[in-house]
Design a protein around this motif. Structure first.
Motif, mmCIF file in Angstrom:
data_model
loop_
_atom_site.group_PDB
_atom_site.id
_atom_site.type_symbol
_atom_site.label_atom_id
_atom_site.label_comp_id
_atom_site.label_asym_id
_atom_site.label_seq_id
_atom_site.Cartn_x
_atom_site.Cartn_y
_atom_site.Cartn_z
ATOM 1 N N UNK A 141 0.847 -1.194 0.000
ATOM 2 C CA UNK A 141 0.000 0.000 0.000
ATOM 3 C C UNK A 141 0.878 1.237 0.000
ATOM 4 N N UNK A 142 0.246 2.375 -0.325
ATOM 5 C CA UNK A 142 0.910 3.671 -0.256
ATOM 6 C C UNK A 142 0.075 4.577 0.635
ATOM 7 N N UNK A 143 0.669 5.596 1.222
ATOM 8 C CA UNK A 143 -0.100 6.501 2.088
ATOM 9 C C UNK A 143 -1.212 7.195 1.317
ATOM 10 N N UNK A 144 -2.273 7.497 2.008
ATOM 11 C CA UNK A 144 -3.400 8.213 1.419
ATOM 12 C C UNK A 144 -2.935 9.582 0.900
ATOM 13 N N UNK A 145 -3.371 9.920 -0.315
ATOM 14 C CA UNK A 145 -3.029 11.216 -0.887
ATOM 15 C C UNK A 145 -1.663 11.279 -1.536
ATOM 16 N N UNK A 146 -0.947 10.146 -1.585
ATOM 17 C CA UNK A 146 0.379 10.156 -2.206
ATOM 18 C C UNK A 146 0.273 10.446 -3.699
ATOM 19 N N UNK A 147 1.268 11.153 -4.214
ATOM 20 C CA UNK A 147 1.377 11.365 -5.651
ATOM 21 C C UNK A 147 2.397 10.431 -6.282
ATOM 22 N N UNK A 148 3.161 9.725 -5.440
ATOM 23 C CA UNK A 148 4.221 8.865 -5.955
ATOM 24 C C UNK A 148 4.079 7.447 -5.411
ATOM 25 N N UNK A 149 4.679 6.501 -6.152
ATOM 26 C CA UNK A 149 4.759 5.112 -5.722
ATOM 27 C C UNK A 149 6.109 4.569 -6.160
ATOM 28 N N UNK A 150 6.863 4.027 -5.207
ATOM 29 C CA UNK A 150 8.195 3.496 -5.501
ATOM 30 C C UNK A 150 8.185 1.979 -5.325
ATOM 31 N N UNK A 151 8.980 1.279 -6.156
ATOM 32 C CA UNK A 151 9.030 -0.178 -6.081
ATOM 33 C C UNK A 151 10.359 -0.666 -6.646
ATOM 34 N N UNK A 178 -2.692 -1.106 -2.864
ATOM 35 C CA UNK A 178 -3.786 -0.419 -2.190
ATOM 36 C C UNK A 178 -3.356 0.959 -1.713
ATOM 37 N N UNK A 179 -4.350 1.784 -1.447
ATOM 38 C CA UNK A 179 -4.127 3.075 -0.797
ATOM 39 C C UNK A 179 -4.568 2.921 0.659
ATOM 40 N N UNK A 180 -3.688 3.303 1.574
ATOM 41 C CA UNK A 180 -3.998 3.157 2.996
ATOM 42 C C UNK A 180 -5.260 3.940 3.364
ATOM 43 N N UNK A 181 -6.007 3.366 4.267
ATOM 44 C CA UNK A 181 -7.223 4.020 4.756
ATOM 45 C C UNK A 181 -6.887 4.653 6.102
ATOM 46 N N UNK A 182 -6.479 5.940 6.113
ATOM 47 C CA UNK A 182 -6.061 6.563 7.375
ATOM 48 C C UNK A 182 -7.271 6.891 8.249
ATOM 49 N N UNK A 183 -7.018 7.125 9.501
ATOM 50 C CA UNK A 183 -8.104 7.483 10.416
ATOM 51 C C UNK A 183 -8.678 8.853 10.064
ATOM 52 N N UNK A 184 -7.841 9.705 9.470
ATOM 53 C CA UNK A 184 -8.274 11.058 9.135
ATOM 54 C C UNK A 184 -7.657 11.433 7.794
ATOM 55 N N UNK A 207 -6.203 8.515 -3.733
ATOM 56 C CA UNK A 207 -7.114 8.694 -2.582
ATOM 57 C C UNK A 207 -8.218 7.647 -2.535
ATOM 58 N N UNK A 208 -8.270 6.745 -3.523
ATOM 59 C CA UNK A 208 -9.338 5.729 -3.535
ATOM 60 C C UNK A 208 -8.927 4.570 -2.635
ATOM 61 N N UNK A 209 -9.508 4.520 -1.450
ATOM 62 C CA UNK A 209 -9.170 3.461 -0.491
ATOM 63 C C UNK A 209 -10.034 2.219 -0.673
ATOM 64 N N UNK A 210 -11.058 2.300 -1.521
ATOM 65 C CA UNK A 210 -11.979 1.170 -1.686
ATOM 66 C C UNK A 210 -11.505 0.194 -2.764
ATOM 67 N N UNK A 211 -10.900 0.707 -3.824
ATOM 68 C CA UNK A 211 -10.523 -0.138 -4.966
ATOM 69 C C UNK A 211 -9.006 -0.301 -5.022
#
Length: 844
Positions: A403-413, A484-490, A462-466
C-alpha cells in the motif's frame, strides 16, 4: 458439372409390416410415453465429375451400416453397429425429436480402402405411433484416381505417383494402380516420381494441388508431348479445362538442382543466445535460390511467445493470407522476393523478430524457425534451414508495496531486469483504460540488474476502496499488478481538486475513515487545519467550517504571489479530543492561483499612426489618425479599440481629417504617465462633419476593451477576451467623466471557462450632467455563479456612453469643442468624454 448416379441398395425394417398400421396393435402392446421408428437406409455412391465414366466401387450392403439415435442436444440414446440388428418393433423410443444417423466406414481413414458413407435426418416420435424415417447416405470423401497415356509411359523409364493430404497422410499410386483412393476434404498435393535416361536419378515433381470437396471425383491423366518436352496433366478427362497443368520436362529442367537456402549472420541448426527483450547486431538472413523458380517457401515456427502473439505455426510465405501477412510484418519479419512478383531468388530476415521473443516461464526458452523451399517442379530443399534462438530469461519482475499513504502522488518499487530499464513502459489506470506514464513522471536508479523505480501520478491516490491497477511492459512481456491506498483514520483533501484553491483562499475537506467515523465528528471544535512553516507545524490563523457543505474555508492565503506564480502550502488536519490532538491526517500540498494583473492596465503604452488616402466617395485628400493602446509590434497585446470605425471627421483647409474615438491623454491624477480617453464619436467614419450638418445615425460609443477588432466592408469584427487562468474577485479602476448634457458610461467584466461565463460584473452610474473635477475610483465585485470551473479567459469593456442610438441632442456640433490631445487640435462632433486609468484586478 455432371452428376453420376451408381447403384442403390435399400433395406427397410418396419415394425408390424404385416398389420400395415400401428393402430392395429392390441392396446396392451401400445407403449406408454413412447413410439416406434420404422427406419429405411438408402446408400448412393454418386459423385460429381466432369464426364461420365465406368462404374466405380460397388455399394456396401446397407445392413452393414451402423445406426444411431440421438437427442436434439447430441446426447446418444441408442446405437447399433449393424443396421441389420435394429428391431423396430422391439425398440420403444420416448416421445420427442431425434437425429437418426447411419454411416459406413471410418470418416477419417484415407486411401484405397477409405470409402465411407454418412447420412442423417430428423424424426419426431409421437406416443403410440410409428414414424417412418428414411436416411439417405452418400460418400463423405473425395475420390482421386491417376492414369497415364501411352505417350507418358514411353517417355519415362519408370514412374509412380503419390498424394499428400492435409491430414498428413501419403498415399502411393504405383505405375499400374487403377483404383481410386478416398480422402477427407481439404488440400491434396499430387506428386510424380519419374525417371528418364539422361537424368540423374528419380525426380519428384509436384504437379497439382487440389482443393478436394466431399462427394467429388478428381481424375488426373498424365500425358507427354515428346516434341516439346511438355508434361500435360489433364483434369477430369477435359483437355480444355482451365485446371489442366503443363510442365517443362526437358532434360535440363529435370536436372536442375533443388532450391538451396543459405544462412547469413548465423549458423543453421546452432542455437544463438539473446537476452530476453534484447536485439542482435547485424542481420539474421536466409537467402533462397531456386534455379527452376520458387513455388513455395514453408516456414515452421516453434515459439510459445510468438504463438501467444498470433504468429502462425506453419505457413507458406508465398501464399500468405492478409491476416498472416500483417501479423508477421507487425512482429518484425522482413521478406523480399516472395510476393506476387517472385522469381528465383528471395530473402527472409529475422533480426527484427528477436525483440519479440520472450520467456513464457521462469527459465530460458527455445525458439526455432525452419525454412523449406520448393520449386515449380516440386523439388524441395534437401537440407532445411533452421534458425535456433535461445532467449535468456531477463528476470523481468516487479515488487510493489502492499500500500501507499493516502493522498500520495508517488509510488516506488523494486524492479529486476537484465536489460535497458529505460525501455520499460509503465502505465496507470484511469478512465477505464491504462494510460502511459510520460518519461518526466518516471525516475529510475539502477545497480546491476536491480532498479528502484519511482512513478509520479497525475493526481493524488485517494481511492481506499478499490485496488490501484499497475502495468509494466518490456518488449513483448507484460506484468500487471495492484496495490492499495492506505485508509487513514483522518484524511484531508480537495473535494473538487485544484478548483477549490483560489488566489487567497482554499476549501478543504476533512473525513474520518469508515472504521473511526462513528467515534469522530468533524467540526470546528474537533478539527483544526495546520500548515508547515519550515519544519514547524502551525495552526492556520484564518479558518472556518461550513457544516452544510462539510468544508473548511482557509482565507488570507497568497501573500507573496506574483503575476505568474501562486504560493505553495503544505497542510494537514489535526483531530482533537478534549483539546488534545489524538491523530493527524496525511499531508496535502496545494498551490494558490497567481494574482495575475492585466497588462498595460495603466494605459501608459501607446503608439500612433496615420495614413493618407486620395479620396473616399466625394471627399478628397483624406488623412486618418490612429491611436493603439499597446507598443508597436506587440502581436500579443490585450487591449483594442473600435477606432477603425469610430472616427470623428472634420473638413480642414488642406485635408479632410479624422480623430479616433479613443486616444490617450496625460495622467492629471498622478502627474505621471498616460490615461485612456474615450469619446462618443460624431460621424462614425462615414460622413464628414461640417458646422451645419450632423449625422447622428453614424455616431458610436467609443470603446476600449480586452480583445481584437477590425472594420472592413462596412462590417464590424469584434472578439472579446484574452486567455486568463486565475479567478479575481473584483475589478477596480479610476475614472473621470465629462457627460454631454446628461449621460452615463458603462463598464462590463466577464470571466469564462471555455464558453461558460462563471463570473460577471457591470457598472453603469446614475446618469449625471456635471463634469467630474477629480478622478473617481470604483470597484466592481465579481459574483461566481459556477465555482467548480477554472478560468480560461477574461474580458473587460469600457464604453463612453450606455446609449445605443443617438440624436443631434446627444452630440456637440463642430467648432464648439477642441480636443487638445488629438492631432492638431480637432474641431468635430463629439458627445461625452470618459477617462480611464489604473485598472486593477482584486483578489481578496
Amino acid at each position: 458439372m455432371k452428376t453420376i448416379r451408381m447403384n442403390k441398395n435399400y433395406l427397410m425394417l418396419l415394425a408390424l409390416v404385416a398389420l400395415g398400421l400401428s393402430a392395429c396393435r392390441s392396446d396392451e402392446r401400445t407403449p406408454s410415453g413412447g413410439g416406434y421408428l420404422a427406419v429405411r437406409v438408402a446408400a448412393d455412391n454418386e459423385v460429381v465429375s466432369a464426364a461420365s465414366r465406368a462404374e466405380g466401387d460397388g455399394i456396401p450392403d446397407v445392413g452393414d451400416f451402423s445406426l444411431s439415435i440421438a437427442k436434439e442436444n447430441g446426447e446418444l440414446v441408442s446405437k447399433w453397429d449393424k443396421f441389420s440388428d435394429y428391431d423396430a418393433e422391439a425398440t420403444v423410443v420416448p416421445v420427442g425429436t431425434y437425429t437418426v444417423s447411419a454411416s459406413y466406414g471410418d470418416a477419417t481413414t484415407e486411401g484405397f480402402d477409405g470409402l465411407s458413407y454418412a447420412g442423417s435426418t430428423t424424426a419426431n416420435v409421437a406416443e403410440g405411433e410409428t414414424t417412418d424415417v428414411t436416411i439417405d447416405c452418400t460418400i463423405n470423401k473425395a475420390r482421386v484416381s491417376i492414369s497415364y497415356t501411352d505417350a507418358f509411359k514411353s517417355y519415362f523409364t519408370s514412374y509412380s505417383a503419390y498424394v499428400s493430404s492435409s491430414r498428413g497422410n501419403k498415399i502411393d499410386y504405383t505405375a499400374d494402380e487403377t483404383r481410386a483412393a478416398y480422402f477427407t476434404p481439404g488440400n491434396l498435393d499430387v506428386y510424380l516420381n519419374v525417371t528418364r535416361p539422361g537424368v540423374s536419378g528419380s525426380v519428384a515433381l509436384k504437379v497439382k494441388t487440389l482443393a478436394a470437396e466431399v462427394k467429388h471425383e478428381y481424375r488426373l491423366t498424365m500425358d507427354v508431348d515428346a516434341g516439346t518436352s511438355t508434361l500435360n496433366i489433364i483434369f477430369n478427362d477435359d483437355p480444355e479445362s482451365t485446371q489442366n497443368v503443363e510442365f517443362n520436362i526437358s532434360d535440363a529442367a529435370l536436372n536442375a538442382p533443388a532450391p538451396t537456402i543459405v544462412a547469413h549472420g548465423f549458423t543453421s541448426g546452432e542455437a544463438m543466445e539473446v537476452v530476453e527483450g534484447g536485439s542482435v547486431e547485424g542481420t539474421l538472413q536466409a537467402y533462397l535460390n531456386a534455379p527452376s523458380g520458387l513455388a513455395s517457401c514453408e516456414l515452421v515456427t516453434s515459439s510459445a511467445a510468438l504463438k501467444a502473439q498470433g504468429w502462425p505455426e506453419k505457413v507458406d510465405l508465398m501464399a500468405l493470407s492478409a491476416e498472416d501477412q500483417q501479423k508477421l510484418t507487425e512482429l518484425g519479419l522482413v521478406m523480399k522476393g516472395l510476393g506476387s512478383t517472385h522469381d528465383k531468388i528471395a530473402t527472409v530476415e529475422f533480426q527484427n523478430v528477436v525483440p519479440y521473443l520472450y520467456c513464457t516461464g521462469d527459465g530460458n526458452e527455445e525458439h526455432s524457425f525452419t525454412l523449406t523451399a520448393t520449386d515449380v517442379y516440386g523439388k524441395t530443399t534437401e537440407t532445411p534451414l533452421v534458425l535456433n534462438v535461445t532467449s535468456r530469461n531477463n528476470g523481468f519482475a516487479v515488487t510493489l508495496p502492499e500500500s501507499v499513504p493516502y493522498g500520495s502522488n508517488t509510488m516506488s518499487f523494486t524492479m529486476n531486469l537484465e536489460g535497458d530499464a529505460s525501455k520499460v513502459k509503465f502505465y496507470y489506470y484511469n478512465l477505464g483504460a491504462f494510460q502511459l506514464f510520460t518519461s518526466e513522471n518516471v525516475s529510475i536508479s539502477s545497480e546491476g540488474t536491480t532498479h528502484i523505480v519511482t512513478l509520479t501520478y497525475p493526481d493524488p491516490l485517494i481511492d481506499t476502496e478499490s485496488d490501484v491497477k499497475f502495468k509494466a511492459e518490456y518488449g513483448s512481456k507484460t506484468i500487471e499488478k495492484t496495490f492499495k491506498v492506505e485508509d487513514p483514520e483522518l484524511t484531508l483533501s480537495l473535494k473538487n481538486g485544484d478548483v477549490d484553491v483560489w488566489a487567497t483562499k482554499a476549501y478543504v475537506k476533512v473525513e474520518a475513515s469508515a472504521k473511526s467515523r462513528a467515534s469522530r465528528t468533524i467540526s470546528s471544535s474537533t478539527v483544526e487545519i495546520q500548515y508547515k512553516d519550515g519544519e514547524v507545524w502551525k495552526v492556520w490563523p484564518n479558518q472556518s467550517y461550513d457544516s452544510e457543505k462539510g468544508l473548511f474555508l482557509l482565507t488570507g492565503m497568497g501573500e507573496g504571489a506574483t503575476d505568474t506564480n501562486g504560493v505553495a502550502y503544505t497542510l494537514r488536519a489535526a483531530y482533537k479530543r478534549s483539546g488534545e490532538v489524538v491523530t493527524y491526517s496525511g499531508e496535502l500540498p496545494i498551490t494558490t492561483e497567481a494574482k495575475t494583473q492585466i497588462p498595460n492596465s495603466g494605459f501608459d503604452d501607446w503608439y500612433t499612426d496615420s495614413k493618407e488616402q486620395w479620396s473616399v466617395g466625394l471627399l478628397k485628400n483624406i488623412k486618418w489618425f490612429f491611436y493603439y493602446p499597446f507598443q508597436q509590434g506587440d502581436e500579443g497585446h490585450w487591449w483594442s479599440t473600435n477606432n477603425e470605425r469610430a472616427q470623428a471627421w472634420t473638413v480642414a483647409p488642406v485635408y479632410v481629417t479624422t480623430c479616433p474615438a479613443v486616444i490617450y491623454t496625460y495622467d492629471t491624477r498622478t502627474g505621471e504617465g498616460k490615461a485612456a480617453e474615450i469619446h462618443t464619436s460624431g460621424s462614425g467614419g462615414e460622413y464628414a462633419s461640417t458646422s451645419t450638418s450632423m449625422y447622428p445615425e453614424s455616431a458610436f460609443a467609443g470603446s476600449i476593451f480586452i480583445g481584437s477588432y477590425s472594420w472592413s466592408d462596412k462590417s464590424e469584427h469584434k472578439s472579446l477576451g484574452h486567455s486568463f487562468n486565475t479567478r479575481p474577485l473584483g475589478l477596480s479602476f479610476w475614472y473621470k467623466y465629462k457627460p454631454y448634457k446628461t449621460d452615463a458610461f458603462k463598464v462590463l467584466v466577464e470571466v469564462k471557462s471555455g464558453e461558460t461565463v462563471i463570473a460577471a460584473g457591470e457598472y453603469v452610474p446614475e446618469a449625471y450632467s456635471s463634469e467630474d473635477l477629480e478622478y473617481q475610483q470604483h470597484t466592481i465585485s465579481l459574483e461566481y455563479t459556477n465555482s467548480l470551473l477554472k478560468a480560461t479567459s477574461i474580458s473587460v469593456q469600457f464604453l463612453s456612453t450606455n446609449k445605443t442610438s443617438f440624436t443631434e441632442n446627444d452630440l456637440q456640433k463642430n467648432g464648439t469643442l477642441t480636443l487638445t490631445d488629438c492631432a492638431d487640435s480637432w474641431n468635430a462632433h463629439f458627445g461625452s468624454f470618459l477617462k480611464i486609468d489604473d485598472v486593477e484586478l482584486i483578489y481578496e
